[in-house]
Design a protein around this motif. Structure first.
Motif, PDB file in Angstrom:
ATOM      1  N   ILE A 453      10.267  18.004 -33.749  1.00 54.17           N
ATOM      2  CA  ILE A 453      11.527  17.966 -33.019  1.00 54.17           C
ATOM      3  C   ILE A 453      11.846  19.304 -32.361  1.00 54.17           C
ATOM      4  CG2 ILE A 453      12.483  16.146 -34.460  1.00 54.17           C
ATOM      5  CD1 ILE A 453      14.010  18.283 -36.011  1.00 54.17           C
ATOM      6  N   TYR A 454      11.248  20.401 -32.857  1.00 49.95           N
ATOM      7  CA  TYR A 454      11.564  21.716 -32.318  1.00 49.95           C
ATOM      8  C   TYR A 454      10.859  21.997 -30.984  1.00 49.95           C
ATOM      9  CZ  TYR A 454      13.381  22.391 -37.020  1.00 49.95           C
ATOM     10  OH  TYR A 454      14.087  22.255 -38.196  1.00 49.95           O
ATOM     11  N   SER A 455       9.970  21.105 -30.549  1.00 58.54           N
ATOM     12  CA  SER A 455       9.279  21.288 -29.263  1.00 58.54           C
ATOM     13  C   SER A 455       9.814  20.331 -28.203  1.00 58.54           C
ATOM     14  CB  SER A 455       7.772  21.061 -29.440  1.00 58.54           C
ATOM     15  OG  SER A 455       7.223  21.959 -30.363  1.00 58.54           O
ATOM     16  N   THR A 456      10.942  19.704 -28.465  1.00 53.86           N
ATOM     17  CA  THR A 456      11.438  18.653 -27.571  1.00 53.86           C
ATOM     18  C   THR A 456      11.833  19.186 -26.206  1.00 53.86           C
ATOM     19  OG1 THR A 456      12.239  17.405 -29.477  1.00 53.86           O
ATOM     20  CG2 THR A 456      13.161  16.826 -27.330  1.00 53.86           C
ATOM     21  N   PHE A 457      12.468  20.357 -26.160  1.00 55.01           N
ATOM     22  CA  PHE A 457      13.037  20.851 -24.898  1.00 55.01           C
ATOM     23  C   PHE A 457      12.367  22.149 -24.488  1.00 55.01           C
ATOM     24  CE2 PHE A 457      16.065  23.406 -22.485  1.00 55.01           C
ATOM     25  CZ  PHE A 457      16.453  22.510 -21.501  1.00 55.01           C
ATOM     26  N   GLY A 458      12.127  22.308 -23.170  1.00 56.44           N
ATOM     27  CA  GLY A 458      11.575  23.549 -22.646  1.00 56.44           C
ATOM     28  C   GLY A 458      11.930  23.714 -21.176  1.00 56.44           C
ATOM     29  N   PHE A 459      11.608  24.886 -20.649  1.00 53.84           N
ATOM     30  CA  PHE A 459      11.889  25.161 -19.243  1.00 53.84           C
ATOM     31  C   PHE A 459      10.941  26.240 -18.734  1.00 53.84           C
ATOM     32  CE2 PHE A 459      13.848  27.547 -15.826  1.00 53.84           C
ATOM     33  CZ  PHE A 459      14.311  26.555 -14.983  1.00 53.84           C
ATOM     34  N   ASN A 460      10.401  26.062 -17.515  1.00 54.83           N
ATOM     35  CA  ASN A 460       9.655  27.114 -16.837  1.00 54.83           C
ATOM     36  C   ASN A 460       9.714  26.893 -15.335  1.00 54.83           C
ATOM     37  OD1 ASN A 460       7.290  25.421 -16.034  1.00 54.83           O
ATOM     38  ND2 ASN A 460       6.985  25.309 -18.262  1.00 54.83           N
ATOM     39  N   ASP A 461       9.217  27.862 -14.572  1.00 49.36           N
ATOM     40  CA  ASP A 461       9.351  27.807 -13.116  1.00 49.36           C
ATOM     41  C   ASP A 461       8.552  26.676 -12.488  1.00 49.36           C
ATOM     42  OD1 ASP A 461      10.896  29.995 -13.483  1.00 49.36           O
ATOM     43  OD2 ASP A 461       9.667  31.408 -12.328  1.00 49.36           O
ATOM     44  N   ALA A 462       7.473  26.233 -13.130  1.00 50.29           N
ATOM     45  CA  ALA A 462       6.646  25.175 -12.555  1.00 50.29           C
ATOM     46  C   ALA A 462       7.198  23.792 -12.864  1.00 50.29           C
ATOM     47  CB  ALA A 462       5.213  25.293 -13.070  1.00 50.29           C
ATOM     48  N   GLU A 463       7.631  23.558 -14.069  1.00 49.48           N
ATOM     49  CA  GLU A 463       8.079  22.227 -14.490  1.00 49.48           C
ATOM     50  C   GLU A 463       9.579  22.038 -14.414  1.00 49.48           C
ATOM     51  OE1 GLU A 463       5.517  20.652 -18.037  1.00 49.48           O
ATOM     52  OE2 GLU A 463       5.826  22.808 -18.344  1.00 49.48           O
ATOM     53  N   GLY A 464      10.337  23.127 -14.354  1.00 48.65           N
ATOM     54  CA  GLY A 464      11.774  23.021 -14.493  1.00 48.65           C
ATOM     55  C   GLY A 464      12.104  22.604 -15.914  1.00 48.65           C
ATOM     56  N   ILE A 465      13.055  21.692 -16.075  1.00 45.01           N
ATOM     57  CA  ILE A 465      13.374  21.163 -17.401  1.00 45.01           C
ATOM     58  C   ILE A 465      12.229  20.281 -17.875  1.00 45.01           C
ATOM     59  CG2 ILE A 465      14.938  19.666 -18.705  1.00 45.01           C
ATOM     60  CD1 ILE A 465      17.180  20.600 -16.871  1.00 45.01           C
TER      61      ILE A 465
END
Length: 830
Positions: A453-465
């Protein structure tokens, strides 16, 4: 006749249940608490000392009527105990003389004329010839029980909504003999083993003969947790390691500068004349104990010792730690450990009435035998600790081998846990704690875990949310095989990503494992000197929500792996495998992986296709694990890791692009520097033979995130330095508050000082620079001089936060060089 029989049963009952309990506070005539006062049942050696607030709790299975309270500089007070249980007693000590028959040492005065210290020096002189060290060979039986209890049970807790429907668990409660708090036993593990040792060969082995658990099938994780917290210790050592901290032993040769010692009394114990010495810390906020010990007057071997961690010690989530060791007199000159009792009170607060959990370990030693030589092969041959018969011992086995009987509460744990497992509300609580601890949601009926569950959300310049969901098979912690995978989606690039892994344990004895998988995703490859072969993992830099500067140097990676791993000797692993990867820039307008390719129509290729054969040797001396399935759990973190990695790139196979060889070696080691804290160190060297483009070179790991990440350089941008030959070193030392504890204004905050030093040297051949010349990243290596940084950090802020101030030592003329940065991290550390 019936009346006589009834009277006999009554007398027996009175004897069995005779018990004295007393708690209270010791004050001086001004009403101020007297810390470290000596509290004893009169004419006995059963006692304790008061804490920093003058409070004490004392309990005995015997029936006593007089309590003796004393301290240096005060007259001894004797208090009559009119009933078997006396709580909240107030004892007033009056100023006066005490112990006229001995010269005593008080406070921080000169240490020259202190008889207690003279005795201490004789303990040091004799410690290496006491106990098991006196014999060439030895063996003994060892019985250990580990227990967890919910403590500070009161009527409000019993009536709370949390325990509605679970009221039956409070039917039988007991009181701790150490703290006087009411507690509810929740978990129990028993282990019986036989230990063999040879002092001439310096070899020892322990063979588990039986193990019995209450509670849940996954409770080996709990046992591993306790084993890690309470690693084996020796009171004669200078430092005792508990909950990842090194406490100065009262028998340490550095103890004179850490503790005050007082020769309080002398008496016969088991027909041996012994001195009674009380000790307490000179300063607050240091990792110290308070307590007392009895030492023999001829061998200077310790007969009995009590150690209690001071409340002001710089340690989190633990309210109290108490140790008691008792030694058996075998003959006139041999004292052997008989019983070791350790109790910790885990709590979010150190307030007196705060609720928590007791973690208790009791170890009993018996049936010592000596001078029975065995060949070296005997010690090197290891029996299977996971033999099913070990966990299926019957009641007769435990009756014969349980070296200490279970009390009525411990006996009831097995029945209580069997009942609790059938209660839906309790299962809900258990599942919630399990999810928070493991990161996975258990679906028992499908033998599947959802997460993490701790890898559910992320963000970077290529993928956005970015959102991610995954699952793994899970029948139990000793599964011989495991499947695991995930899917992810980026809302800016509108692309799905995935990862899949399969592992199978072919042979349990040699740990022969075959594994493979595939990952198609976006990754920040400039975070590590070693190329990733993890088909499920992902660096924090690839999904960092907040970064310094642009996080646009990301790579599309399609990685497939197949490997065979074997462990022919304990903690020595060999891994043989192959990987095929394709690499391309995830943001070509900002970051290029282009290289010169005469075979391409334009003379330039933007995608790397590479097949590698990889051989890895990993040696982790001292590492301990639990479980025997395809995935095991580590139970300690104080071992070193040596890694040797050889990579052979093969051109042509699967249309692979490059022939090259790469060799890498790394060594990491945590060092416990006595009472000065813990040092983490790592050294890594590597060299690439042959021409390869940027995507296959070794990038010095920068860190543009706001997180403190060991083995990275927080003042370097990603790809700021690129090498084909490198040497890197990282050092980070945590003083655990030793310096701040001497500053009055900071002492009570329990802050911890962290200093770091790191550096790297590397070079890059002209051939490799020319091969990747079309890239929009200048290929620069730190070959002129070693690039270095240092950092100053403050940890334990609000017990969960650490902040680091990082300074760049040189190469300040590099474009957009960052001379200073601030990083931090969250964590629950003791």
């Amino acid at each position: 006749m019936k009346r006589s029989l009834l009277f006999i049963f009554f007398i027996i009952g009175m004897v069995v249940y005779a018990q004295t309990k007393v708690s209270g506070i010791v004050l001086d005539e001004e009403g101020e608490p007297v810390a470290y006062a000596n509290v004893l049942f009169k004419n006995t050696t059963e006692g304790t000392i008061t804490d920093e607030d003058g409070r004490f709790y004392l309990e005995s299975e015997e029936n006593y009527t007089v309590l003796s309270v004393s301290f240096i500089g005060y007259t001894t007070e004797e208090v009559e105990l009119r009933q078997r249980v006396t709580y909240n007693l107030e004892v007033i000590l009056k100023e006066g003389e005490q112990l006229d028959e001995v010269v005593v040492y008080v406070g921080k005065q000169s240490k020259k004329n202190n008889p207690a210290i003279d005795i201490l020096k004789k303990i040091w002189a004799n410690k290496r010839i006491n106990g098991l060290k006196k014999f060439r060979q030895y063996q003994y039986d060892k019985y250990e029980k580990i227990e967890f209890d919910l403590n500070t049970i009161d009527s409000a807790l019993m009536k709370s909504k949390m325990f509605r429907g679970l009221e039956f668990i409070f039917a039988d409660l007991d009181t701790s003999r150490i703290t006087g708090k009411t507690y509810l036993p929740l978990f129990l593990n028993e282990t019986f083993s036989q230990v063999y040792g040879d002092n001439e060969m310096n070899l020892e082995k322990e063979e588990v003969r039986g193990s019995k658990n209450s509670g849940f099938s996954n409770n080996q994780a709990i046992i591993g947790f306790v084993d890690d917290l309470y690693s084996d210790y020796n009171i004669y050592d200078n430092y005792i390691k508990l909950v990842d901290k090194s406490f100065t032993s009262p028998l340490s040769q550095t103890g004179i500068n850490t503790y005050n010692y007082v020769l309080a009394d002398s008496a016969y114990i088991d027909n041996k004349w012994c001195y009674h010495i009380i000790y307490y810390p000179r300063r607050k906020n240091e990792l110290t104990f308070k307590g007392d010990f009895w030492v023999n007057d001829t061998t200077y071997a310790v007969k009995k010792i009590d150690l209690e961690v001071t409340k002001s010690a710089n340690i989190n989530w633990v309210k109290e730690i108490y140790i008691q060791q008792e030694f058996e007199v075998v003959n006139d000159s041999v004292f052997l450990l008989k019983r070791d009792y350790l109790m910790s009170d885990f709590s979010f607060s150190k307030k007196e009435k705060s609720k928590g959990v007791y973690g208790k370990r009791t170890t009993v030693y018996d049936h010592y035998k000596f001078e029975n030589p065995r060949p070296e092969e005997f010690y090197k041959s290891v029996s299977d600790p996971y033999d099913p018969s070990i966990f299926q011992r019957d009641s007769i086995f435990w009756k014969n081998n349980r070296l200490e009987s279970l009390n009525k509460d411990e006996q009831g744990i097995y029945t209580l846990l069997d009942t609790l497992k059938t209660v839906p509300k309790f299962k809900t609580y258990y599942n919630l704690v399990s999810v928070l601890g493991s990161g996975y949601i258990e679906i028992d009926k499908w033998n599947l875990d959802i997460g993490d569950i701790y890898s559910t959300f992320g963000f970077n310049d290529a993928e956005g949310i970015r959102l991610r969901g995954g699952a793994r098979t899970y029948f139990g912690q000793n599964d011989p095989w495991r499947l695991e995978g995930y899917m992810a989606y980026g809302f800016d690039d509108h692309k799905f990503k995935h990862g899949f892994s399969a592992k199978w344990l072919l042979d349990r004895k040699s740990r022969l494992i075959i594994s493979g998988g595939n990952r198609r995703d976006i990754e920040q490859l400039g975070i590590n000197l070693t190329a990733t072969n993890d088909v499920l993992g992902r660096s924090v830099a690839s999904s960092a929500v907040f970064t310094v500067g642009n996080n646009n140097r990301l790579t599309n990676i399609n990685l497939s792996t197949l490997a065979l791993e074997v462990e022919p000797f304990t903690n020595l692993r060999f891994r043989f495998g192959g990987s095929f990867r394709t690499l391309s820039s995830a943001l070509p307008e900002a970051f290029s992986l282009d290289y010169v390719d005469p075979g391409a129509p334009t003379g330039i290729s933007s995608e790397i296709r590479q097949f590698d054969l990889i051989t890895t040797l990993i040696y982790t001396p001292g590492k301990r694990t639990i479980g025997y399935g395809v995935e095991r759990r580590d139970v300690n973190d104080n071992y070193s890791t040596l890694l040797l990695n050889y990579t052979k790139g093969t051109q042509g196979f699967l249309k692979s692009d490059f022939n090259y060889e790469k060799i890498q070696f790394s060594y990491s080691q945590p060092w416990q520097i006595g009472g000065f804290g813990r040092l983490f160190s790592s050294v890594e060297i590597g060299k690439t033979f042959g021409a390869v483009p940027l995507g296959l070179l070794n990038v010095v790991p920068g860190n543009q995130t706001l997180f403190s990440i060991f083995n990275t350089f927080p003042n370097l941008d990603f790809y700021e330095f690129v090498t084909d030959t490198y040497v890197s070193a990282h050092f980070e030392h945590n003083f655990n508050g030793r310096l701040f504890s001497r500053i009055p204004l900071l002492r009570k905050l329990n802050l911890r000082e962290i200093v770091g030093l790191r550096g790297v040297w590397g070079e890059l051949s002209d051939e490799n620079i020319a091969l990747s010349s079309p890239t929009n990243i200048p290929l620069v290596a730190p070959d002129d001089k070693i690039y270095w940084e240092y950092s100053l950090g403050v940890g334990n802020i609000f017990k969960i936060f650490r902040i680091d101030f990082n300074f760049r030592g040189n190469y300040l003329d590099n474009p957009d060089a960052r001379p200073f940065s601030v990083t931090g991290t969250f964590g629950f550390n003791f």
